[in-house]
Design a protein around this motif. Structure first.
Motif, PDB file in Angstrom:
ATOM      1  N   VAL A  33      -8.246   4.743  12.389  1.00  0.00           N
ATOM      2  CA  VAL A  33      -8.401   3.313  12.647  1.00  0.00           C
ATOM      3  C   VAL A  33      -7.525   2.883  13.821  1.00  0.00           C
ATOM      4  O   VAL A  33      -7.947   2.079  14.664  1.00  0.00           O
ATOM      5  CB  VAL A  33      -8.063   2.491  11.385  1.00  0.00           C
ATOM      6  CG1 VAL A  33      -8.147   0.997  11.685  1.00  0.00           C
ATOM      7  CG2 VAL A  33      -9.010   2.850  10.254  1.00  0.00           C
ATOM      8  N   ILE A  50      -3.320  -3.474  11.919  1.00  0.00           N
ATOM      9  CA  ILE A  50      -4.695  -3.465  11.420  1.00  0.00           C
ATOM     10  C   ILE A  50      -4.998  -2.157  10.691  1.00  0.00           C
ATOM     11  O   ILE A  50      -5.608  -2.150   9.614  1.00  0.00           O
ATOM     12  CB  ILE A  50      -5.691  -3.675  12.578  1.00  0.00           C
ATOM     13  CG1 ILE A  50      -5.556  -5.097  13.133  1.00  0.00           C
ATOM     14  CG2 ILE A  50      -7.129  -3.416  12.131  1.00  0.00           C
ATOM     15  CD1 ILE A  50      -6.318  -5.338  14.421  1.00  0.00           C
ATOM     16  N   THR A  54      -5.821  -2.204   6.711  1.00  0.00           N
ATOM     17  CA  THR A  54      -7.141  -1.750   6.258  1.00  0.00           C
ATOM     18  C   THR A  54      -7.012  -0.523   5.369  1.00  0.00           C
ATOM     19  O   THR A  54      -7.668  -0.410   4.331  1.00  0.00           O
ATOM     20  CB  THR A  54      -8.039  -1.438   7.468  1.00  0.00           C
ATOM     21  OG1 THR A  54      -8.079  -2.581   8.336  1.00  0.00           O
ATOM     22  CG2 THR A  54      -9.453  -1.104   7.030  1.00  0.00           C
ATOM     23  N   SER A  55      -6.145   0.401   5.759  1.00  0.00           N
ATOM     24  CA  SER A  55      -5.893   1.601   4.973  1.00  0.00           C
ATOM     25  C   SER A  55      -5.383   1.253   3.580  1.00  0.00           C
ATOM     26  O   SER A  55      -5.819   1.813   2.573  1.00  0.00           O
ATOM     27  CB  SER A  55      -4.854   2.476   5.698  1.00  0.00           C
ATOM     28  OG  SER A  55      -4.012   3.131   4.817  1.00  0.00           O
ATOM     29  N   THR A  57      -5.839  -1.462   1.875  1.00  0.00           N
ATOM     30  CA  THR A  57      -6.893  -2.079   1.068  1.00  0.00           C
ATOM     31  C   THR A  57      -7.891  -1.040   0.572  1.00  0.00           C
ATOM     32  O   THR A  57      -8.367  -1.124  -0.571  1.00  0.00           O
ATOM     33  CB  THR A  57      -7.614  -3.168   1.886  1.00  0.00           C
ATOM     34  OG1 THR A  57      -6.647  -4.042   2.469  1.00  0.00           O
ATOM     35  CG2 THR A  57      -8.535  -3.983   1.001  1.00  0.00           C
ATOM     36  N   SER A 198      -3.117  -9.520   4.258  1.00  0.00           N
ATOM     37  CA  SER A 198      -4.192 -10.499   4.413  1.00  0.00           C
ATOM     38  C   SER A 198      -3.627 -11.894   4.692  1.00  0.00           C
ATOM     39  O   SER A 198      -4.223 -12.681   5.439  1.00  0.00           O
ATOM     40  CB  SER A 198      -5.071 -10.531   3.162  1.00  0.00           C
ATOM     41  OG  SER A 198      -4.323 -10.946   2.026  1.00  0.00           O
ATOM     42  N   TYR A 210     -12.221 -10.386  10.378  1.00  0.00           N
ATOM     43  CA  TYR A 210     -10.925  -9.967   9.851  1.00  0.00           C
ATOM     44  C   TYR A 210     -10.440 -10.947   8.786  1.00  0.00           C
ATOM     45  O   TYR A 210     -10.604 -12.168   8.922  1.00  0.00           O
ATOM     46  CB  TYR A 210      -9.883  -9.893  10.966  1.00  0.00           C
ATOM     47  CG  TYR A 210     -10.017  -8.662  11.842  1.00  0.00           C
ATOM     48  CD1 TYR A 210      -9.255  -7.529  11.620  1.00  0.00           C
ATOM     49  CD2 TYR A 210     -10.944  -8.642  12.888  1.00  0.00           C
ATOM     50  CE1 TYR A 210      -9.382  -6.408  12.422  1.00  0.00           C
ATOM     51  CE2 TYR A 210     -11.084  -7.529  13.695  1.00  0.00           C
ATOM     52  CZ  TYR A 210     -10.299  -6.413  13.457  1.00  0.00           C
ATOM     53  OH  TYR A 210     -10.437  -5.293  14.236  1.00  0.00           O
ATOM     54  N   ILE A 214      -6.816  -7.244   8.003  1.00  0.00           N
ATOM     55  CA  ILE A 214      -7.784  -6.316   7.400  1.00  0.00           C
ATOM     56  C   ILE A 214      -9.134  -6.443   8.091  1.00  0.00           C
ATOM     57  O   ILE A 214      -9.726  -7.530   8.131  1.00  0.00           O
ATOM     58  CB  ILE A 214      -7.948  -6.592   5.897  1.00  0.00           C
ATOM     59  CG1 ILE A 214      -6.599  -6.439   5.177  1.00  0.00           C
ATOM     60  CG2 ILE A 214      -8.975  -5.648   5.279  1.00  0.00           C
ATOM     61  CD1 ILE A 214      -6.596  -6.975   3.765  1.00  0.00           C
ATOM     62  N   SER A 215      -9.652  -5.337   8.618  1.00  0.00           N
ATOM     63  CA  SER A 215     -10.974  -5.317   9.235  1.00  0.00           C
ATOM     64  C   SER A 215     -12.032  -5.147   8.142  1.00  0.00           C
ATOM     65  O   SER A 215     -12.091  -4.102   7.484  1.00  0.00           O
ATOM     66  CB  SER A 215     -11.072  -4.163  10.235  1.00  0.00           C
ATOM     67  OG  SER A 215     -12.415  -3.991  10.661  1.00  0.00           O
ATOM     68  N   LEU A 219     -13.360  -1.660   6.498  1.00  0.00           N
ATOM     69  CA  LEU A 219     -13.077  -1.541   5.066  1.00  0.00           C
ATOM     70  C   LEU A 219     -14.325  -1.155   4.289  1.00  0.00           C
ATOM     71  O   LEU A 219     -14.291  -0.248   3.442  1.00  0.00           O
ATOM     72  CB  LEU A 219     -12.525  -2.873   4.551  1.00  0.00           C
ATOM     73  CG  LEU A 219     -12.355  -2.982   3.029  1.00  0.00           C
ATOM     74  CD1 LEU A 219     -11.337  -1.981   2.520  1.00  0.00           C
ATOM     75  CD2 LEU A 219     -11.940  -4.407   2.649  1.00  0.00           C
TER      76      LEU A 219
END
Length: 262
Positions: A33, A50, A54-55, A57, A198, A210, A214-215, A219
């Motif tokens: 990512v 980011i 994202t990771s 989540t 977030s 986003y 978080i993307s 995700l």
């Protein structure tokens, strides 16, 4: 299109490593990512945040599903998970709060140092490749170690499994038991980290799609492909011998370190 294929492949790998080694968030997702986001206009300054957000989540879904499957199969040892999970949760809250105060490049360097230290510990100190005699975790190790694991894991988005697996291994657990315990122990880190990122990243990313840092697109792709990777692993890959399991674990950590360095 190439980015989508890379993310799907990373997700499949994430699902496989979640089942086989107890980690499938940071150590697989973060490098991919990071490199994808860093090349996008306006996002390079927040690329590591980011990637970590994202990771973290993704770990909620992967570690949650793997934990449920292991619990249903009777593979989770309650006396190992509790009370360690509560101290990891406390550390995760602290680490999540500290993460918002650290620059993006500093997090990337910390991530690499973390990997390097873990590799050196596994290779130089005895008790990881060759399993020692079983012994219980002391109260100090549970309390101080749990808080430390939670704090570092939440800051770097790695779930904590890279520390819980070596910790349990050095206390005489087989790799399969270390992996089974690592997934539920990663959940408090994932939940606290995702909530913090977030909120901390609201209006910080100059792009649509986003939630904080978080993307959403990445995700979803990682979660769906990760689920397929877990199903494939459980159905098609036979159990790995204990010593080989430990050696592959160390080799994967080295591969991720090289990916982040390059």
């Amino acid at each position: 299109m190439n980015d989508i294929i890379i993310i799907i492949l990373a997700g499949l790998t994430t699902g496989m490593t979640t089942v086989l080694f107890g980690f499938g968030g940071g150590f697989v997702v973060v490098p991919f990512v990071y490199h994808i986001v860093a090349g996008q206009a306006g996002l390079s300054d927040s690329a590591m945040h980011i990637a970590v957000a994202t990771s973290t989540t993704v770990m909620i879904f992967n570690a949650g599903w793997a934990s449920f499957q292991n619990w249903r199969a009777g593979k989770i040892i309650g006396r190992t998970v509790f009370p360690l999970v509560w101290f990891i949760a406390a550390g995760a809250v602290l680490g999540s709060l500290l993460a918002g105060m650290i620059r993006d490049e500093a997090i990337r360097r910390m991530f690499m140092l973390y990997l390097l230290f873990t590799l050196a510990d596994c290779l130089i100190r005895k008790g990881f490749i060759a399993r020692p005699q079983p012994k219980a975790l002391s109260g100090l190790t549970t309390r101080a170690g749990g808080i430390f694991i939670g704090a570092v894991a939440a800051m770097l988005g790695v779930g904590g499994s890279v520390m819980t697996v070596p910790l349990l291994r050095r206390h005489g657990y087989e790799m399969r038991d270390c992996v089974s315990a690592a997934n539920p122990l990663s959940l408090p880190v994932a939940i606290c980290g995702a909530a913090t990122y977030s909120l901390a990243g609201l209006q910080a990313v100059p792009a649509a799609g986003y939630v904080g840092f978080i993307s959403v697109k990445i995700l979803i792709l990682l979660t769906v492909s990760g689920f397929l990777g877990m199903l494939l692993t459980r159905r098609c890959i036979p159990p790995v011998p204990d010593v080989l399991h430990a050696r592959i674990y160390v080799s994967l950590l080295f591969a991720v370190l090289v990916a982040m360095a390059v």
